[in-house]
Scaffold this motif. Sequence first.
Motif, mmCIF file in Angstrom:
data_model
loop_
_atom_site.group_PDB
_atom_site.id
_atom_site.type_symbol
_atom_site.label_atom_id
_atom_site.label_comp_id
_atom_site.label_asym_id
_atom_site.label_seq_id
_atom_site.Cartn_x
_atom_site.Cartn_y
_atom_site.Cartn_z
ATOM 1 N N THR A 41 0.886 -1.248 0.126
ATOM 2 C CA THR A 41 0.196 -0.486 -0.055
ATOM 3 C C THR A 41 0.866 1.210 0.312
ATOM 4 O O THR A 41 1.053 2.351 -1.345
ATOM 5 C CB THR A 41 -1.520 -0.283 1.390
ATOM 6 O OG1 THR A 41 -1.656 -0.906 0.794
ATOM 7 C CG2 THR A 41 -1.293 1.568 1.430
ATOM 8 N N ARG A 42 1.881 1.578 0.913
ATOM 9 C CA ARG A 42 2.390 2.150 1.108
ATOM 10 C C ARG A 42 3.473 3.142 -0.906
ATOM 11 O O ARG A 42 3.320 4.135 -1.034
ATOM 12 C CB ARG A 42 4.123 2.264 2.187
ATOM 13 C CG ARG A 42 2.902 2.556 3.096
ATOM 14 C CD ARG A 42 4.747 2.652 4.576
ATOM 15 N NE ARG A 42 5.263 1.951 4.233
ATOM 16 C CZ ARG A 42 5.353 0.109 5.462
ATOM 17 N NH1 ARG A 42 3.666 0.112 5.916
ATOM 18 N NH2 ARG A 42 5.612 -0.498 5.042
ATOM 19 N N GLN A 90 1.156 4.074 -2.922
ATOM 20 C CA GLN A 90 0.558 5.469 -2.640
ATOM 21 C C GLN A 90 1.983 6.838 -3.089
ATOM 22 O O GLN A 90 1.882 8.162 -3.780
ATOM 23 C CB GLN A 90 0.135 5.713 -1.976
ATOM 24 C CG GLN A 90 -0.829 5.396 -0.877
ATOM 25 C CD GLN A 90 -1.103 4.867 0.954
ATOM 26 O OE1 GLN A 90 0.321 5.449 1.247
ATOM 27 N NE2 GLN A 90 -2.076 4.931 0.800
ATOM 28 N N ASP A 146 -4.918 5.096 -9.961
ATOM 29 C CA ASP A 146 -6.115 4.704 -8.927
ATOM 30 C C ASP A 146 -5.667 3.709 -8.499
ATOM 31 O O ASP A 146 -5.159 2.293 -8.962
ATOM 32 C CB ASP A 146 -7.289 4.792 -9.894
ATOM 33 C CG ASP A 146 -7.503 6.415 -10.873
ATOM 34 O OD1 ASP A 146 -8.285 7.069 -9.602
ATOM 35 O OD2 ASP A 146 -7.746 5.787 -11.081
ATOM 36 N N CYS A 147 -6.570 2.901 -7.036
ATOM 37 C CA CYS A 147 -5.868 1.814 -6.721
ATOM 38 C C CYS A 147 -6.551 1.615 -5.615
ATOM 39 O O CYS A 147 -7.312 2.256 -5.224
ATOM 40 C CB CYS A 147 -4.371 1.887 -5.501
ATOM 41 S SG CYS A 147 -4.508 0.369 -5.014
#
Length: 156
Positions: free
Chosen positions: A88-89, A92, A99-100
């Motif tokens: 996730t990091r 980002q 988009d995720c």
Amino acid sequence: MDHKPSLDRIDLKILEVLQRDGRLPFQRLSEQVNLTARPCLERVRRLEKAGIIKGYSAIVDLPQAAPALVVLAQVSLADHVVSQQAFTREIQGTPQVLDCWLVSGSFDFLLRIGCQHIDEYRQLADRWLASTAFHIEKILTTTELQQIKRDGTPRP
């Protein structure tokens, strides 16, 4: 605010109209929802304060800056406990990721990735697959051919 108010049909209509045009003047908004301007403004402010309206945005179309290639990638992690936060990091902080979403089903993440060419995407995917921090089991990739509909609503 922790408590979200219940929504009546006028609130729902306000939200529907604002999703189509968030810059609509309150006078026109009030006309479309059959309410006078002041109570309409109060309802919008209440919806904002309650966190139901999270913000307003512009859908931007910059042809020069648009990626030449848009890839949809479904990513499956082998070990969620260890790697979900790290991946996730990474997502980002990766500018190519447009988009995720964390999703349920056969895959864990759905990503929309913009690249200038297929080699850029391949290098990105190879780096993720090689990383011991992410424990990626597999990536299923499809290429976006044509945009049919896009909401454009931001998600925190």
